[in-house]
Design a protein around this motif. Structure first.
Motif, PDB file in Angstrom:
ATOM      1  N   HIS A  65       0.986  -1.204  -0.135  1.00  0.00           N
ATOM      2  CA  HIS A  65      -0.016  -0.125  -0.086  1.00  0.00           C
ATOM      3  C   HIS A  65       0.844   1.172  -0.008  1.00  0.00           C
ATOM      4  N   PHE A  66       0.337   2.252  -0.529  1.00  0.00           N
ATOM      5  CA  PHE A  66       1.009   3.552  -0.687  1.00  0.00           C
ATOM      6  C   PHE A  66       0.107   4.572  -0.721  1.00  0.00           C
ATOM      7  N   GLU A  67      -0.056   5.505   0.281  1.00  0.00           N
ATOM      8  CA  GLU A  67      -0.877   6.773  -0.017  1.00  0.00           C
ATOM      9  C   GLU A  67      -2.261   6.520  -0.587  1.00  0.00           C
ATOM     10  N   GLY A  68      -3.006   5.404   0.007  1.00  0.00           N
ATOM     11  CA  GLY A  68      -4.469   5.097  -0.595  1.00  0.00           C
ATOM     12  C   GLY A  68      -4.484   4.263  -1.905  1.00  0.00           C
ATOM     13  N   ARG A  69      -3.088   4.007  -2.253  1.00  0.00           N
ATOM     14  CA  ARG A  69      -3.295   3.228  -3.457  1.00  0.00           C
ATOM     15  C   ARG A  69      -2.907   1.787  -3.190  1.00  0.00           C
ATOM     16  N   ALA A  70      -2.974   0.647  -4.138  1.00  0.00           N
ATOM     17  CA  ALA A  70      -2.399  -0.576  -3.596  1.00  0.00           C
ATOM     18  C   ALA A  70      -1.715  -0.993  -5.061  1.00  0.00           C
ATOM     19  N   VAL A  71      -0.547  -1.451  -5.006  1.00  0.00           N
ATOM     20  CA  VAL A  71       0.230  -2.324  -5.948  1.00  0.00           C
ATOM     21  C   VAL A  71       0.093  -3.712  -5.623  1.00  0.00           C
ATOM     22  N   GLU A  72      -0.540  -4.232  -6.509  1.00  0.00           N
ATOM     23  CA  GLU A  72      -1.080  -5.891  -6.433  1.00  0.00           C
ATOM     24  C   GLU A  72      -0.353  -6.626  -7.474  1.00  0.00           C
ATOM     25  N   LEU A  73       0.093  -7.924  -7.133  1.00  0.00           N
ATOM     26  CA  LEU A  73       0.655  -8.875  -7.760  1.00  0.00           C
ATOM     27  C   LEU A  73      -0.431  -9.967  -8.059  1.00  0.00           C
ATOM     28  N   ALA A  99       5.597  -6.863  -8.499  1.00  0.00           N
ATOM     29  CA  ALA A  99       4.578  -5.679  -8.988  1.00  0.00           C
ATOM     30  C   ALA A  99       5.151  -4.353  -8.380  1.00  0.00           C
ATOM     31  N   CYS A 100       5.277  -3.293  -9.359  1.00  0.00           N
ATOM     32  CA  CYS A 100       5.689  -2.063  -8.971  1.00  0.00           C
ATOM     33  C   CYS A 100       4.847  -0.898  -9.380  1.00  0.00           C
ATOM     34  N   GLY A 101       4.820   0.070  -8.491  1.00  0.00           N
ATOM     35  CA  GLY A 101       4.116   1.424  -9.016  1.00  0.00           C
ATOM     36  C   GLY A 101       5.068   2.350  -8.814  1.00  0.00           C
ATOM     37  N   TRP A 102       4.771   3.237  -9.869  1.00  0.00           N
ATOM     38  CA  TRP A 102       5.833   4.734  -9.883  1.00  0.00           C
ATOM     39  C   TRP A 102       4.849   5.724  -9.789  1.00  0.00           C
ATOM     40  N   PHE A 103       5.118   6.623  -8.676  1.00  0.00           N
ATOM     41  CA  PHE A 103       4.100   7.775  -8.192  1.00  0.00           C
ATOM     42  C   PHE A 103       5.049   8.966  -8.412  1.00  0.00           C
ATOM     43  N   PRO A 104       4.873   9.460  -9.644  1.00  0.00           N
ATOM     44  CA  PRO A 104       5.723  10.775 -10.027  1.00  0.00           C
ATOM     45  C   PRO A 104       5.437  12.090  -9.142  1.00  0.00           C
ATOM     46  N   TYR A 105       4.244  12.084  -8.273  1.00  0.00           N
ATOM     47  CA  TYR A 105       3.841  13.404  -7.582  1.00  0.00           C
ATOM     48  C   TYR A 105       4.325  12.972  -6.138  1.00  0.00           C
ATOM     49  N   ALA A 106       4.751  11.936  -5.625  1.00  0.00           N
ATOM     50  CA  ALA A 106       4.938  12.001  -4.445  1.00  0.00           C
ATOM     51  C   ALA A 106       6.607  12.305  -4.188  1.00  0.00           C
ATOM     52  N   GLY A 107       6.622  13.281  -3.262  1.00  0.00           N
ATOM     53  CA  GLY A 107       7.963  13.587  -2.989  1.00  0.00           C
ATOM     54  C   GLY A 107       8.508  14.642  -4.130  1.00  0.00           C
ATOM     55  N   GLU A 108       9.675  15.173  -4.118  1.00  0.00           N
ATOM     56  CA  GLU A 108      10.292  15.896  -4.855  1.00  0.00           C
ATOM     57  C   GLU A 108      10.627  15.288  -6.227  1.00  0.00           C
ATOM     58  N   GLN A 109      11.026  14.090  -6.143  1.00  0.00           N
ATOM     59  CA  GLN A 109      11.469  13.397  -7.378  1.00  0.00           C
ATOM     60  C   GLN A 109      10.572  12.195  -7.812  1.00  0.00           C
ATOM     61  N   GLY A 110       9.269  11.893  -7.029  1.00  0.00           N
ATOM     62  CA  GLY A 110       8.582  10.886  -7.316  1.00  0.00           C
ATOM     63  C   GLY A 110       9.279   9.453  -6.406  1.00  0.00           C
ATOM     64  N   THR A 111       8.290   8.745  -6.390  1.00  0.00           N
ATOM     65  CA  THR A 111       8.833   7.404  -5.642  1.00  0.00           C
ATOM     66  C   THR A 111       8.166   6.302  -6.181  1.00  0.00           C
ATOM     67  N   SER A 112       8.831   5.057  -5.933  1.00  0.00           N
ATOM     68  CA  SER A 112       8.140   3.640  -6.487  1.00  0.00           C
ATOM     69  C   SER A 112       7.740   2.818  -5.129  1.00  0.00           C
ATOM     70  N   ARG A 113       7.062   2.022  -5.502  1.00  0.00           N
ATOM     71  CA  ARG A 113       6.725   0.929  -4.455  1.00  0.00           C
ATOM     72  C   ARG A 113       6.690  -0.248  -5.298  1.00  0.00           C
ATOM     73  N   CYS A 114       7.448  -1.464  -4.462  1.00  0.00           N
ATOM     74  CA  CYS A 114       7.192  -2.821  -5.203  1.00  0.00           C
ATOM     75  C   CYS A 114       6.704  -3.917  -4.206  1.00  0.00           C
ATOM     76  N   THR A 115       6.154  -4.726  -4.651  1.00  0.00           N
ATOM     77  CA  THR A 115       5.635  -5.864  -3.745  1.00  0.00           C
ATOM     78  C   THR A 115       6.868  -6.747  -3.530  1.00  0.00           C
ATOM     79  N   ASP A 116       6.763  -7.624  -2.626  1.00  0.00           N
ATOM     80  CA  ASP A 116       7.938  -8.528  -2.292  1.00  0.00           C
ATOM     81  C   ASP A 116       7.743  -9.493  -3.586  1.00  0.00           C
ATOM     82  N   ARG A 117       8.816 -10.265  -4.009  1.00  0.00           N
ATOM     83  CA  ARG A 117       8.890 -11.114  -5.123  1.00  0.00           C
ATOM     84  C   ARG A 117       8.051 -12.451  -4.887  1.00  0.00           C
ATOM     85  N   TRP A 118       7.478 -12.896  -5.825  1.00  0.00           N
ATOM     86  CA  TRP A 118       6.528 -14.171  -5.636  1.00  0.00           C
ATOM     87  C   TRP A 118       7.072 -15.173  -6.976  1.00  0.00           C
TER      88      TRP A 118
END
Length: 150
Positions: free
Chosen positions: A56-64, A131-150
């Motif tokens: 989870h990241f700021e109300g979003r879910a990155v799912e595999l 699974a990975c998500g890229w959030f360009p408006y999070a922070g000054e340079q954007g950020t990404s969040r990834c699930t653990d590997r499966w």
């Protein structure tokens, strides 16, 4: 000044100092060249599968997700929740010491879901998905969040 003197002086003063050996990494690391996976992979469309990993990241879910289609199981990434225009989702595919990423999908309108291309699963333990998500408006340079590997 004599011809050739100026270039010789410039070369003398502008020649970089010999490079020192780079410092040893603090911990072992793997060097990987990551490329885009085949463009011929299928897209799941607005289909949900079994969620096998989630972050989870700021109300979003990155799912595999994983699901069988025509007798074969596939994995793909999905981005859901309070998405924003510009958010992106993709799936990393690891095969032993090689890796690639599926084509990403970018959110065009706030609140819509997005998904990556699908990749067939395998019984080989060397094949893993993330699974990975890229959030360009999070922070000054954007950020990404990834699930653990499966």
């Amino acid at each position: 000044m004599l011809p050739g003197v100026l270039p010789a002086l410039l070369a003398l003063f502008l020649t970089p100092a010999p490079a020192a050996d780079p410092p040893a990494p603090a911990e072992p690391y793997e060097s990987r060249i990551v490329t885009q996976c085949s463009d011929q992979l299928p897209w799941p469309g607005d289909v949900r599968g079994r969620v096998v990993r989630r972050v989870h990241f700021e109300g979003r879910a990155v799912e595999l997700h994983a699901r069988r289609f025509n007798g074969k199981e596939y994995g793909w990434a999905r981005l859901t929740g309070s998405t924003r225009a510009g958010d992106e989702v993709y799936m990393m595919v690891y095969k032993g010491d090689q890796s690639c990423y599926t084509r990403l999908q970018r959110i065009g309108i706030d609140g819509y879901d997005a998904w990556s291309q699908m990749w067939p699963t395998s019984n080989q333990s060397s094949l893993q998905f993330q699974a990975c998500g890229w959030f360009p408006y999070a922070g000054e340079q954007g950020t990404s969040r990834c699930t653990d590997r499966w």
